[in-house]
Scaffold this active site. Structure first.
Site, PDB file in Angstrom:
ATOM      1  N   ARG A 191      38.269  37.423  53.350  1.00  0.00           N
ATOM      2  CA  ARG A 191      39.117  37.664  52.169  1.00  0.00           C
ATOM      3  C   ARG A 191      40.604  37.334  52.384  1.00  0.00           C
ATOM      4  O   ARG A 191      41.224  36.704  51.530  1.00  0.00           O
ATOM      5  CB  ARG A 191      38.969  39.100  51.669  1.00  0.00           C
TER       6      ARG A 191
ATOM      7  N   TYR B 145      32.543  42.593  49.604  1.00  0.00           N
ATOM      8  CA  TYR B 145      32.822  41.187  49.898  1.00  0.00           C
ATOM      9  C   TYR B 145      33.319  41.006  51.340  1.00  0.00           C
ATOM     10  O   TYR B 145      34.138  40.139  51.612  1.00  0.00           O
ATOM     11  CB  TYR B 145      33.817  40.609  48.878  1.00  0.00           C
TER      12      TYR B 145
ATOM     13  N   CYS C 221      39.257  29.205  65.809  1.00  0.00           N
ATOM     14  CA  CYS C 221      40.163  28.086  66.057  1.00  0.00           C
ATOM     15  C   CYS C 221      40.691  27.495  64.760  1.00  0.00           C
ATOM     16  O   CYS C 221      40.378  26.358  64.407  1.00  0.00           O
ATOM     17  CB  CYS C 221      39.459  27.048  66.901  1.00  0.00           C
TER      18      CYS C 221
ATOM     19  N   GLY D 296      34.606  44.239  37.531  1.00  0.00           N
ATOM     20  CA  GLY D 296      36.009  43.854  37.685  1.00  0.00           C
ATOM     21  C   GLY D 296      36.967  44.990  37.938  1.00  0.00           C
ATOM     22  O   GLY D 296      38.157  44.759  38.142  1.00  0.00           O
TER      23      GLY D 296
ATOM     24  N   ARG E  36      32.788  45.832  43.434  1.00  0.00           N
ATOM     25  CA  ARG E  36      33.816  46.261  44.386  1.00  0.00           C
ATOM     26  C   ARG E  36      34.097  47.759  44.296  1.00  0.00           C
ATOM     27  O   ARG E  36      34.239  48.437  45.319  1.00  0.00           O
ATOM     28  CB  ARG E  36      35.101  45.478  44.092  1.00  0.00           C
TER      29      ARG E  36
ATOM     30  N   GLU F 237      28.737  46.246  35.109  1.00  0.00           N
ATOM     31  CA  GLU F 237      28.359  45.573  36.365  1.00  0.00           C
ATOM     32  C   GLU F 237      29.402  45.789  37.468  1.00  0.00           C
ATOM     33  O   GLU F 237      29.995  44.834  37.961  1.00  0.00           O
ATOM     34  CB  GLU F 237      28.230  44.073  36.125  1.00  0.00           C
TER      35      GLU F 237
END
Ligand code: LLP
Length: 423
Positions: free
Chosen positions: A318, A377, A348, A244, A282, A279
């Protein structure tokens, strides 16, 4: 020169000018800097080394959902990282990259039998448990294979953390984790099972957590639970404190300080005298990558100027999914005027938009443009929507370049499809 920097007015990745990469490999493509990944890993490791004694260092288990390319995994494995996985596919990638079972933890939410069997066959370090049914499933599967894996139980502390509602995981209305009361029961249940070994508790309250006040109460709730478990006679030897940690998506963004974060680990988690695992996803890879694209058109309407890139929301979802901000800039042309664009892709859908009214140096047709901080991500969430082939991934390390994932071709898109003979 490490990472993404401008040299003679042209954006480079390490020693390589990005236009060279575009020319050689085409666009859109993801470009990653190996040195940035190493720097990020080391920054986190060193912050923990400053805060915690040498014999109490956490195992940093890279959450590979952020970017699971096997070359990136190999890079991280080579510098001592562990691995966090959430599927059979991620396990296979980790093993292929050289991780040993004992460096891997599984935190997936809906663990199915084939995945559990593959994890048991690889003798992974531990399963992080989400529910009683999952615990039963692991115990039953382990009994069949005559194994007894270590398990920890994920706490839902009812604390909000994370950069967007869709990436908060720690509130009671979220599907993740268990209450403290439920973990007391789960521990007791596991203690009576022959094929699981309950060793601790885990927490992960969200991603891109910029609120300093979010992590600390989560750790405090974890500590309270450890006391309760120990008072009830259970042994707690392992705490997984999740991921996180945020990265800067905007150059001016003020972020949490790693040392401050590490000080909470020192003050709240360390005294509990357990092994510690983390863990991070990012943080390891987010700033290591850009999505390199080309200005396909500049479309002017009475109300807007649209910068139409040849990358779309299928390549980087994202901004569409989370209204996420990503820096966007042309690769050259630094002395041009500033202009505001709506930066869009060719898909589109009106949602195929990377930024609204974004000010940047004037862009001309065929200019190269990068979308920054796309290493986490990005490719991992790319799709074939609108039947667009997946872009290539390219890893640069100093003056070395490797295509670590070839771009798909149009014929690849239909390779697994069949027209029934009755049509
Ligand atoms: N551990 C668990 C159990 C997780 O669910 C996650 C992320 C992590 C660790 C790694 O979190 P990180 O350190 O990367 O924040 N697609 C979203 C992010 C989803 C995160 C899902 N879980 C995005 O693009 O922002």
């Amino acid at each position: 020169m490490a990472g993404f920097q401008e040299k003679n007015g042209i954006l480079h990745v390490d020693d390589i000018p990005l236009p060279e990469i575009a020319e050689q490999f085409g666009t859109p493509c993801y470009v990653y800097s190996a040195s940035v990944i190493r720097d990020q890993y080391n920054a986190l490791k060193e912050a923990m080394e400053r805060a915690l004694p040498a014999d109490r260092q956490p195992l940093l288990c890279y959450a590979c959902k952020a970017n699971s390319n096997i070359a990136i995994l190999k890079l991280l494995q080579g510098i001592g990282s562990g691995l966090e996985i959430v599927s059979e596919g991620e396990l296979a990638r980790g093993l292929k990259a050289g991780f040993k079972g004992q460096q891997i933890i599984s935190t997936s939410f809906g663990k199915h039998e084939a995945e559990i069997e593959a994890c048991l066959a690889a003798d992974i370090l531990q399963f992080n448990i989400e529910s009683p049914e999952e615990l039963h499933n692991i115990n039953d599967t382990a009994a069949r294979l005559n194994k007894c894996p270590e398990v920890v139980f994920r706490l839902n502390p009812n604390i909000s953390g994370g950069g967007h509602a869709k990436i908060n995981t720690g509130k009671k209305e979220n599907k993740f984790g268990n209450t403290s009361d439920d973990i007391m029961d789960l521990y007791a249940l596991a203690a009576n099972m022959d094929h699981v070994n309950p060793v601790g508790v885990s927490i992960h309250i969200g991603s891109q957590i910029t609120q300093a006040e979010a992590f600390k109460p989560g750790f405090e709730k974890l500590a309270e639970l450890v006391e309760r478990l120990r008072d009830a006679g259970f042994s707690v030897t392992c705490l997984d404190i999740g991921g996180g940690f945020p990265i800067a998506y905007d150059d001016n963004e003020e972020l949490l300080d790693l040392d401050e974060y590490a000080s909470w680990v020192r003050d709240i988690i360390l005294p509990l005298d357990t092994k510690i695992q983390m863990e991070p996803g990012r943080y390891m890879v987010g700033n290591s990558g850009v999505l390199l694209s080309k200005a396909q058109y500049i479309k002017t309407t009475p109300s807007r100027e649209f910068l139409v890139l040849n990358a779309g929301m299928n390549d980087l979802i994202r901004p569409t999914l989370y209204e996420a901000y990503h820096g966007i800039r042309p690769v050259s042309g630094h002395n041009r005027e500033i202009k505001a664009y709506d930066v869009v892709g060719p898909i589109c859908e009106s949602g195929d938009i990377f930024a609204k009214q974004r000010e940047m140096k004037t862009v001309e047709k065929d200019d190269l443009v990068v979308i920054q901080s796309a290493g986490a991500y990005g490719f991992a969430m790319a799709s074939n929507y609108n039947s667009r082939p997946l872009p290539a991934e390219i890893l640069v390390d100093g003056d070395k370049i490797c295509v670590i994932n070839k771009a798909q071709k149009v014929e690849d898109l239909m390779a697994r499809e069949t027209i029934p003979d009755w049509l």
